[in-house]
Scaffold this active site. Structure first.
Site, PDB file in Angstrom:
ATOM      1  N   CYS A   3     -41.016 -10.656  -1.640  1.00 31.40           N
ATOM      2  CA  CYS A   3     -42.021 -10.681  -0.575  1.00 31.40           C
ATOM      3  C   CYS A   3     -42.648 -12.070  -0.510  1.00 31.40           C
ATOM      4  CB  CYS A   3     -43.100  -9.627  -0.822  1.00 31.40           C
ATOM      5  SG  CYS A   3     -44.414  -9.654   0.423  1.00 31.40           S
ATOM      6  N   CYS A  11     -51.025 -11.807   0.250  1.00 29.24           N
ATOM      7  CA  CYS A  11     -51.259 -10.376   0.104  1.00 29.24           C
ATOM      8  C   CYS A  11     -50.991  -9.987  -1.338  1.00 29.24           C
ATOM      9  CB  CYS A  11     -50.347  -9.581   1.049  1.00 29.24           C
ATOM     10  SG  CYS A  11     -50.498  -7.784   0.876  1.00 29.24           S
ATOM     11  N   CYS A  14     -49.359  -5.092  -3.355  1.00 29.95           N
ATOM     12  CA  CYS A  14     -48.331  -4.608  -4.282  1.00 29.95           C
ATOM     13  C   CYS A  14     -48.605  -5.197  -5.660  1.00 29.95           C
ATOM     14  CB  CYS A  14     -46.934  -4.980  -3.782  1.00 29.95           C
ATOM     15  SG  CYS A  14     -46.456  -4.150  -2.268  1.00 29.95           S
ATOM     16  N   GLN A 232     -47.731  12.551   3.530  1.00 31.55           N
ATOM     17  CA  GLN A 232     -47.377  11.606   2.472  1.00 31.55           C
ATOM     18  C   GLN A 232     -46.727  10.355   3.058  1.00 31.55           C
ATOM     19  OE1 GLN A 232     -48.225  11.853  -0.596  1.00 31.55           O
ATOM     20  NE2 GLN A 232     -48.431  13.996  -1.157  1.00 31.55           N
ATOM     21  N   GLU A 282     -56.902  24.640   4.725  1.00 29.89           N
ATOM     22  CA  GLU A 282     -57.051  23.197   4.927  1.00 29.89           C
ATOM     23  C   GLU A 282     -58.304  22.939   5.753  1.00 29.89           C
ATOM     24  OE1 GLU A 282     -57.096  19.354   5.375  1.00 29.89           O
ATOM     25  OE2 GLU A 282     -55.576  20.244   4.064  1.00 29.89           O
ATOM     26  N   ASN A 346     -53.067  20.803  -3.807  1.00 31.21           N
ATOM     27  CA  ASN A 346     -52.672  19.415  -3.533  1.00 31.21           C
ATOM     28  C   ASN A 346     -53.907  18.662  -3.056  1.00 31.21           C
ATOM     29  OD1 ASN A 346     -51.155  17.094  -3.003  1.00 31.21           O
ATOM     30  ND2 ASN A 346     -50.622  17.779  -0.936  1.00 31.21           N
ATOM     31  N   CYS A 373     -52.243  13.090  -6.988  1.00 29.07           N
ATOM     32  CA  CYS A 373     -52.047  11.654  -6.786  1.00 29.07           C
ATOM     33  C   CYS A 373     -52.974  10.848  -7.692  1.00 29.07           C
ATOM     34  CB  CYS A 373     -52.269  11.286  -5.325  1.00 29.07           C
ATOM     35  SG  CYS A 373     -53.941  11.625  -4.728  1.00 29.07           S
TER      36      CYS A 373
END
Length: 414
Positions: A3, A11, A14, A232, A282, A346, A373
């Site tokens: 990258c 940036c 990541c 997701q 939900e 979840n 997550c």
């Protein structure tokens, strides 16, 4: 993954880009295993590892620059690009179909005269722009973010986050041009976010196209994604997540299931089966509407159609006792006198919390499938459910090049 933005310091999103991919995955697995070290009898399945580049199905771009020369990307991080506008339309995390959309969308910004929102930038003594807070000066401009989602079939949902409704008619005026220039466009909407705050989107959504949902087809099941629904960010790994949950649930074969924080119904619809009562809860009414639409479509399949491994008659039976309701997951569980045999959760990064964990601990549910997550809050929630012990677990590298990941855990009552 190479990258140029990372190498130049433009940036740093990541954070693990300079770490070899196998080492990234190994480090994530070590992290979650350490957090769950108190449970020494967990059967760990091999990690799910997808592509390291071109995997993102969505882009969340900050609108910068000017209406005549818009920049879609981010504000530069600390370092040589601090506070500067950074164009990320060629970010290697985005697949080519997503990258190809940014050119027409930038032109739309110019055609519709959408001045990027700015908190009255000032120029410091070094000649660089600096960003100031709302208390320093009046904000100006309209366009805050450009949000783009790519479906597995190559269609696009585009959302323009505006400060007000003042420019909606200007956007609508160019809808025909955009549809001709960007044939993959399925849904275009305007989200209104008037607050001078670091909030991605507001409550009001104005859909400008005839279609209002983006079909996300996974293993033959078409999930309908509405503008404000969560999905997701990694389609391939999301499909693997649902398949793994379905395998565990089918092995247990419960007669009743709750899917809490069900979103657009990914887990509930994948884990449904004839004779199995499934209830999805939900908070987002839009997501519930999407899940209900998919369930109705599966129940009405033509006789000669096969979806996944099952024919239309199987799906008609599977959808016979599936329902979705809008509401808070914890409030639903705490207010219910009946218990299912299995619960799927979840939750967002904050986890399910002590109230819901306590309710599951006291319930008659024999199994819980927990998709997390954030393994730190997962470990905290597990401590609040001591009789529900992790038996199987699997890391899914949902977010390559960062230290984030998804982990799926099957809990069984001791």
């Amino acid at each position: 993954m190479q990258c140029l933005h990372f190498d130049a310091g433009r940036c740093r999103s990541c954070t693990l880009l300079d770490v070899p991919r196998p080492d990234q995955v190994r480090g994530k697995e070590e992290h979650v295993r350490d957090l769950l070290a108190a449970y020494d009898d967990v059967a760990w399945l091999p990690p799910v590892v997808g592509p390291g580049a071109g995997f993102r199905n969505k882009a969340k771009m900050v609108a910068l620059g000017t209406a005549e020369a818009p920049v879609l990307g981010i504000v530069g991080p600390p370092g040589p690009y601090a506070g500067l506008d950074v164009d990320l339309t060629d970010c290697p995390l985005y697949p080519p179909e997503l990258q190809a959309a940014f050119g027409p969308l930038s032109e739309l910004v110019t055609r519709a005269d959408l001045t990027p929102y700015d908190l009255a930038p000032a120029v410091g003594p070094d000649g660089r722009r600096r960003r100031v807070t709302p208390r320093d000066a009046a904000a100006r401009g309209e366009l805050k973010h450009v949000l783009v989602t790519l479906s597995p079939d190559g269609e696009l949902m585009v959302r323009l986050v505006l400060r007000s409704t003042a420019a909606v008619d200007r956007v609508r005026k160019h809808l025909g041009w955009l549809a001709a220039t960007l044939p993959a466009l399925a849904v275009l909407s305007v989200n209104v976010q008037p607050a001078h705050a670091a909030v991605l989107e507001g409550e009001q959504e104005i859909v400008l196209t005839e279609r209002s949902t983006l079909p996300m087809r996974l293993d033959g099941i078409t999930l309908h994604l509405r503008p404000q629904s969560f999905f997701q960010t990694n389609t391939d790994v999301a499909a693997a997540l649902y398949r793994q949950a379905r395998e565990w649930v089918d092995d247990i074969a419960p007669a009743s299931v709750w899917d809490l924080y069900c979103g657009v119904g990914g887990f509930a619809l994948h884990c449904a089966a004839p004779g199995r009562a499934v209830t999805g809860i939900e908070i987002s009414a839009e997501a519930v509407a999407s899940a209900t639409t998919t369930a109705a479509e599966l129940a009405a399949l033509p006789p000669d159609v096969v979806v996944g491994d099952h024919d239309a008659a199987w799906w008609r039976g599977a959808m016979a006792d599936v329902r979705f309701d809008a509401g808070d997951a914890a409030s639903f569980a705490l207010g219910s006198d009946a218990d299912p045999e299995l619960v799927i959760v979840n939750p967002p990064r904050r986890g399910i919390g002590a109230d819901l964990a306590g309710r599951l601990e006291r319930s008659g549910a024999r199994h819980v499938v927990y998709s997390s997550c954030n393994a730190t809050t997962l470990a905290r929630d597990l401590a609040d459910m001591p009789s529900l012990r992790p038996r199987r677990a699997r890391l899914l590298d949902m977010f390559p090049q960062t230290d984030h990941y998804e982990v799926l855990v099957l809990l069984q009552r001791a």
